[in-house]
Design a protein around this motif. Structure first.
Motif: not given
Length: 247
Positions: A156-170
């Protein structure tokens, strides 16, 4: 597969490719029939289309070959038309983030079921390692949608931290980070929530154990050896896939 299946799929995909926003560099289609009768939708169709600077990936499951081809055409056409709108927004002087607003309120993607392989037979059969792209949440969401993924691993650009973006069931989007930095995350047009919890530090066997205990579609964790963010997930064939950042 039936003898007529390849030509039918080719016709459907070629029709969808007419909606591409530019020259097509490559196009690959894979049609697979799962042999187990437990699976209600045993036919899986996947298309990977290479454009200039973008890869569009779609995947569907269906009860028959023709249904899979029809669904593949519809989903691929939709992805390409969205890409056209995105590029037109950029050329028109609007931000790329603004072009992602079509996702708000959209119907959630239906995840493919995975084959109910006995736990003792499951193995990590696919390992992918690549340099994680630095991206905003908007960019990660756009790429996730174009590639038809349930999650997107990135830095993630702003924080510089490895991240995962995901879609929840809803259908809503959520961001998880190795060590959350809520105040630094660069949020734009995409609506999402951020997990306040740090990701667990695990090795691969520990990640497998956590995946089976939780029955989640994937586990995001800090690799005990590298210290980087990694994802272990259920593959459609009932085995596991592992995504790790390149050293």
């Amino acid at each position: 597969m039936s003898a007529a299946a390849p030509e039918y799929v080719r016709e459907k995909v070629e029709r969808a490719l007419e909606h591409a926003p530019g020259p097509i560099v490559s196009a690959q289609v894979r049609l697979t029939r799962h042999g187990d009768r437990v699976t209600a939708k045993p036919v899986v169709a996947q298309a990977n289309v290479g454009l200039a600077g973008r890869v569009v990936r779609v995947q569907v499951a269906a009860a028959s070959e023709r249904e899979a081809a029809d669904l593949l055409e519809a989903r691929l056409k939709s992805r390409l038309e969205r890409l056209v709108r995105h590029w037109e927004a950029v050329r028109g002087g609007r931000s790329a983030a603004g072009a992602t607003e079509w996702r708000h309120g959209a119907a959630p993607r239906v995840s493919l079921p995975y084959f109910p392989r006995p736990v003792e037979e499951r193995e990590v059969v696919r390992r992918k390692s690549f340099a994680l792209a630095e991206a905003t949440c908007d960019e990660a969401a756009f790429d996730m949608e174009l590639q038809d993924y349930d999650f997107q691993l990135f830095t993630e650009t702003g924080s510089g931290v490895d991240s995962v973006l995901y879609r929840r069931s809803r259908g809503d989007l959520r961001l998880a980070q190795l060590t959350p930095r809520l105040d630094a995350v660069a949020c734009g047009a995409v609506e999402l929530s951020i997990s306040p919890m740090s990701s667990p530090e695990l090795d691969v066997p520990g990640a497998i154990e956590r995946l089976e205990l939780t029955n989640w579609p994937f586990v995001f964790f800090r690799d005990r050896d590298s210290g980087r963010g990694s994802v272990l997930y259920h593959r459609y064939d009932g085995h596991y896939g592992l995504i790790t950042p390149a050293a």
